[in-house]
Design an enzyme around this catalytic site. Structure first.
Site, PDB file in Angstrom:
ATOM      1  N   ASN A  27      12.844  43.430  41.333  1.00  0.00           N
ATOM      2  CA  ASN A  27      13.488  44.410  40.452  1.00  0.00           C
ATOM      3  C   ASN A  27      14.766  43.777  39.867  1.00  0.00           C
ATOM      4  O   ASN A  27      15.679  43.425  40.611  1.00  0.00           O
ATOM      5  CB  ASN A  27      13.816  45.662  41.282  1.00  0.00           C
ATOM      6  N   HIS A  52      19.595  45.008  38.146  1.00  0.00           N
ATOM      7  CA  HIS A  52      21.005  44.685  38.395  1.00  0.00           C
ATOM      8  C   HIS A  52      21.536  43.542  37.539  1.00  0.00           C
ATOM      9  O   HIS A  52      22.752  43.389  37.389  1.00  0.00           O
ATOM     10  CB  HIS A  52      21.249  44.401  39.878  1.00  0.00           C
ATOM     11  N   HIS A  79      13.616  49.478  35.419  1.00  0.00           N
ATOM     12  CA  HIS A  79      13.712  50.945  35.314  1.00  0.00           C
ATOM     13  C   HIS A  79      14.356  51.290  33.978  1.00  0.00           C
ATOM     14  O   HIS A  79      15.512  50.957  33.746  1.00  0.00           O
ATOM     15  CB  HIS A  79      14.565  51.446  36.495  1.00  0.00           C
ATOM     16  N   ARG A 122      15.993  53.922  32.300  1.00  0.00           N
ATOM     17  CA  ARG A 122      16.583  55.228  32.578  1.00  0.00           C
ATOM     18  C   ARG A 122      16.834  55.993  31.284  1.00  0.00           C
ATOM     19  O   ARG A 122      17.075  55.387  30.240  1.00  0.00           O
ATOM     20  CB  ARG A 122      17.914  55.053  33.318  1.00  0.00           C
ATOM     21  N   ARG A 163      21.489  53.159  31.344  1.00  0.00           N
ATOM     22  CA  ARG A 163      22.710  52.599  31.954  1.00  0.00           C
ATOM     23  C   ARG A 163      22.572  51.108  32.276  1.00  0.00           C
ATOM     24  O   ARG A 163      23.561  50.428  32.477  1.00  0.00           O
ATOM     25  CB  ARG A 163      23.120  53.378  33.183  1.00  0.00           C
ATOM     26  N   GLU A 221       9.628  51.512  35.805  1.00  0.00           N
ATOM     27  CA  GLU A 221       9.922  52.797  36.443  1.00  0.00           C
ATOM     28  C   GLU A 221      10.550  53.720  35.409  1.00  0.00           C
ATOM     29  O   GLU A 221      11.340  53.258  34.561  1.00  0.00           O
ATOM     30  CB  GLU A 221      10.949  52.617  37.557  1.00  0.00           C
ATOM     31  N   THR A 231      18.013  55.440  42.912  1.00  0.00           N
ATOM     32  CA  THR A 231      16.986  56.462  43.143  1.00  0.00           C
ATOM     33  C   THR A 231      17.028  56.912  44.605  1.00  0.00           C
ATOM     34  O   THR A 231      16.658  56.157  45.500  1.00  0.00           O
ATOM     35  CB  THR A 231      15.595  55.888  42.796  1.00  0.00           C
ATOM     36  N   GLU A 265       4.235  54.422  45.742  1.00  0.00           N
ATOM     37  CA  GLU A 265       5.250  53.523  46.291  1.00  0.00           C
ATOM     38  C   GLU A 265       6.050  54.338  47.302  1.00  0.00           C
ATOM     39  O   GLU A 265       6.642  55.370  46.962  1.00  0.00           O
ATOM     40  CB  GLU A 265       6.153  52.965  45.189  1.00  0.00           C
ATOM     41  N   HIS A 320      12.932  50.004  48.348  1.00  0.00           N
ATOM     42  CA  HIS A 320      14.280  50.595  48.330  1.00  0.00           C
ATOM     43  C   HIS A 320      15.081  50.143  49.543  1.00  0.00           C
ATOM     44  O   HIS A 320      14.718  50.437  50.681  1.00  0.00           O
ATOM     45  CB  HIS A 320      14.290  52.122  48.260  1.00  0.00           C
TER      46      HIS A 320
END
Ligand code: PXP
Length: 260
Positions: free
Chosen positions: A6, A9, A42, A44, A48, A69, A100, A151, A214
């Site tokens: 992922n 970041h 992701h 969003r 962001r 996502e 999340t 998931e 996660h």
């Protein structure tokens, strides 16, 4: 077990300055080189970190599956469907959350919308997945809507693990509700692993493919790797955190080694 990296970041860091550096697309190429099996991002509603320009370029240039996502917002789903990722994972999304925080709550969200969204994507040959808490009820609800994947949210396990095995409880980010006796934390850890295992067992009985993620990191991932029914892990924060000190490619390689 497969590793999805992922890379949200990378975009978080870019957005701290609102420029074009670092570019998540560079992370895609290095992740592939380091042996990642999938890229996860992701999109969003508030954009962001990742934006549609990132999604478009990552899908265009990736030779490994891209898992996007998103929430069940119809506008977001339409944007993503146009870009044709390999898979869409529906996650709950709250503006005020840092990340999340839990799986989809099938009692809260608009069931009809979710059903419509899954069929809309399936018709476009895009795989679908729900990010859910590790409970049999959530697995059953996911199956009822017709997704191919689930998931499992590993956050409960990873929070307890961190309170037991790291300095988290001494820091300002200590998790208040987990400030309990170590013996109790150990029992809670075993219970959280058991929930993940049981949820994976029921997903397998329903014929669902199983991913998890996660809060997974270089210390806590090995217990999850023992749950053989889980086919894929999606990991972000810990890989990006390590990459600050050791470089992104090495950080991915190290995680690939643990996950395989
Ligand atoms: N899987 C899903 C569905 C997520 O929402 C996230 C967090 O963005 C992750 C995996 C990765 O979590 P982490 O960054 O804690 O590794």
């Amino acid at each position: 077990m497969l590793l999805g990296v992922n890379i949200d970041h990378i975009a978080v860091l870019r957005e701290a300055r609102k420029i074009n550096d670092p570019d998540p697309l560079d992370a895609l190429f290095l992740a592939i080189k380091a042996g990642a099996d999938q890229i996860t991002i992701h999109l969003r509603e508030d954009r962001r970190h990742i934006n549609e320009y990132d999604v478009e370029r990552i899908i265009k240039h990736s030779n490994i599956p891209v898992n996007v996502e998103c929430s069940v917002d119809p506008d977001i789903i339409e944007i993503i469907a146009e870009l044709k990722p390999h898979r869409v994972t529906f996650v709950p999304e709250k503006r005020e959350e840092v990340t999340t925080e839990g799986g989809l709550n099938f009692n809260d969200i608009n069931y009809a919308n979710l059903d419509k969204a899954v069929h809309f994507l399936k018709a476009r040959e895009i795989e679908t997945s729900f990010f859910i808490d590790p409970t049999k009820e959530a697995v059953r609800s996911a199956k009822g809507i017709g997704v191919e994947w689930i998931e499992l949210h590993t956050g409960t396990y990873t929070n307890i693990f961190a309170m037991l095995n790291s300095n988290l409880s001494y820091t300002p980010h200590s998790i208040k509700e987990l400030e309990v006796e170590r013996s109790r934390l150990k029992k809670m850890l075993a219970k959280s692993l058991n929930s993940l295992e049981e949820a994976a067992n029921s997903a397998e009985e329903y014929g669902l493919k199983i991913a998890a993620g996660h809060g997974l990191n270089y210390q806590n991932v090995s217990e999850i790797c023992k749950i053989e029914l889980i086919e894929e892990l999606n990991i972000g924060q810990s890989i990006i955190a390590r990459s600050i000190f050791s470089g992104f490619e090495d950080a991915v390689k190290e995680m690939v080694k643990l996950v395989k």
